[in-house]
Motif scaffolding. Sequence first.
Motif, short mmCIF file in Angstrom:
data_model
loop_
_atom_site.label_atom_id
_atom_site.label_comp_id
_atom_site.label_asym_id
_atom_site.label_seq_id
_atom_site.Cartn_x
_atom_site.Cartn_y
_atom_site.Cartn_z
N LYS A 78 -47.43 -66.42 33.01
CA LYS A 78 -48.42 -65.37 33.22
C LYS A 78 -49.13 -64.96 31.93
CE LYS A 78 -45.97 -63.50 37.23
NZ LYS A 78 -45.20 -62.35 37.78
N CYS A 79 -48.63 -65.39 30.80
CA CYS A 79 -49.25 -65.00 29.52
C CYS A 79 -50.58 -65.72 29.31
CB CYS A 79 -48.32 -65.34 28.35
SG CYS A 79 -46.82 -64.37 28.31
N CYS A 114 -46.78 -66.57 22.34
CA CYS A 114 -45.80 -66.88 21.29
C CYS A 114 -44.52 -66.08 21.48
CB CYS A 114 -46.39 -66.60 19.92
SG CYS A 114 -47.68 -67.77 19.41
N LYS A 115 -44.65 -64.81 21.77
CA LYS A 115 -43.47 -63.96 21.96
C LYS A 115 -42.68 -64.39 23.19
CE LYS A 115 -45.39 -59.85 19.70
NZ LYS A 115 -45.86 -58.44 19.90
N ALA A 116 -43.39 -64.71 24.27
CA ALA A 116 -42.71 -65.11 25.50
C ALA A 116 -41.98 -66.44 25.33
CB ALA A 116 -43.72 -65.21 26.64
N VAL A 117 -42.61 -67.41 24.65
CA VAL A 117 -41.98 -68.71 24.43
C VAL A 117 -40.79 -68.55 23.48
CG1 VAL A 117 -42.27 -71.02 23.48
CG2 VAL A 117 -44.05 -70.05 24.92
N GLU A 118 -40.94 -67.72 22.46
CA GLU A 118 -39.83 -67.49 21.53
C GLU A 118 -38.63 -66.90 22.26
OE1 GLU A 118 -38.65 -64.87 17.54
OE2 GLU A 118 -40.72 -64.91 18.27
N ASP A 169 -48.42 -74.15 33.01
CA ASP A 169 -49.82 -73.99 33.41
C ASP A 169 -50.42 -75.28 33.98
OD1 ASP A 169 -49.93 -71.36 32.75
OD2 ASP A 169 -50.89 -71.65 30.80
N ASP A 170 -49.59 -76.30 34.18
CA ASP A 170 -50.12 -77.57 34.64
C ASP A 170 -50.73 -77.46 36.04
OD1 ASP A 170 -50.34 -80.57 34.34
OD2 ASP A 170 -49.17 -80.44 36.19
N ILE A 171 -50.13 -76.64 36.88
CA ILE A 171 -50.63 -76.46 38.24
C ILE A 171 -51.23 -75.06 38.34
CG2 ILE A 171 -50.04 -76.37 40.69
CD1 ILE A 171 -47.75 -78.28 40.09
N LYS A 173 -59.28 -70.96 30.42
CA LYS A 173 -58.33 -70.23 29.57
C LYS A 173 -57.33 -71.19 28.93
CE LYS A 173 -54.64 -68.51 31.19
NZ LYS A 173 -53.61 -67.75 31.95
N ASN A 174 -56.81 -72.10 29.74
CA ASN A 174 -55.85 -73.06 29.21
C ASN A 174 -56.49 -73.99 28.18
OD1 ASN A 174 -54.01 -71.98 30.95
ND2 ASN A 174 -54.22 -73.57 32.51
N GLN A 175 -57.71 -74.45 28.47
CA GLN A 175 -58.40 -75.36 27.55
C GLN A 175 -58.60 -74.72 26.18
OE1 GLN A 175 -62.33 -76.45 28.79
NE2 GLN A 175 -62.58 -78.00 27.20
#
Length: 312
Positions: A196-197, A204-208, A291-293, A302-304
């Motif tokens: 959702k980020c 970065c915070k969520a992945v960390e 975010d692949d799907i 946004k992803n790009q």
Amino acid sequence: QIRADCGSLEASLRTFGQAEPVFPAMAMPGTRSAGRRIPRKTEYKSAWSGEQVDSFLRVIDGLRKSVNTRSSVRKRRAVLQLMEALSEVRNFIRGLLEGETGGSGRPVLTKIFGGDCYRIAHLQAVMDSLAEVLESSGFSEDARLEEFNKAIAGVSDILREAGLGARLKEALENAKEGVERDVDEWRRQLIEKVDKCDGDDEVCKAVEELFSEYDADGNGMIAGEEYDDLVADLCDHVRAESKARSIRLKMPTLQSSDEHIKALVLSFIDPASERKISSEQALIGIKKIVDDIEDGPQQARKNQLWFQAHAA
């Protein structure tokens, strides 16, 4: 909720002349609660209850989620708070053991920890789940941990002597499964959080946070069982999103196969097939996976933009 429980526990402890906080805001290495006075034999009846143990359990469960962090400062603080909580449980049990003699049948202890044996089983299951973290933090031989384990073992022995051995065994099995389910649900929520980020700092915070959850030994690399767990959980996330998309668009053929999903996940987080994932690989790869799907041009844009900014 944790702070509220800490406050209620602190108030109860002050009843026995213990004015210091249950969890000091800035606990220093070597801080101990061993010197706190154990209730006199005449005090435990009005002081100790199952509700107090439930408060301890809520605090410990909350801290269990906090000890997995890459920050050595935050991790040590969380572990110190956990050790303080274990010391309080130890004092609680010691008060009961000294307050009731073996000849009395220990009715208060049996009432609190007997029955379905959930409380003592949950404490044991939580400690088993934290063994690796405590060892990597240098607390595996801490005297407080040894004393806590002795207290738990003492209660378990008393319950077995009271004829609750079979019930205790069943409760331990259920508690272990429950703790594992809690961990699985917590990890699922962290992956959803990454999905959702959309801002750099937020991602970065969520992945960390997610990386720290799987990096149980805190060495900055996810490998071995940690690797297998992360890959499996990411595959589950992609599988669920793929299924939801196929249902939403009424196109069953869009449902990806398990083989395709695993290959996709590995291509993003472990393209060299090294069976290990660094924090740098996780930052880019995990966000790509979750975010692949996605639906809609705005999400795609946004992803790009995000991936272009981090491709280097």
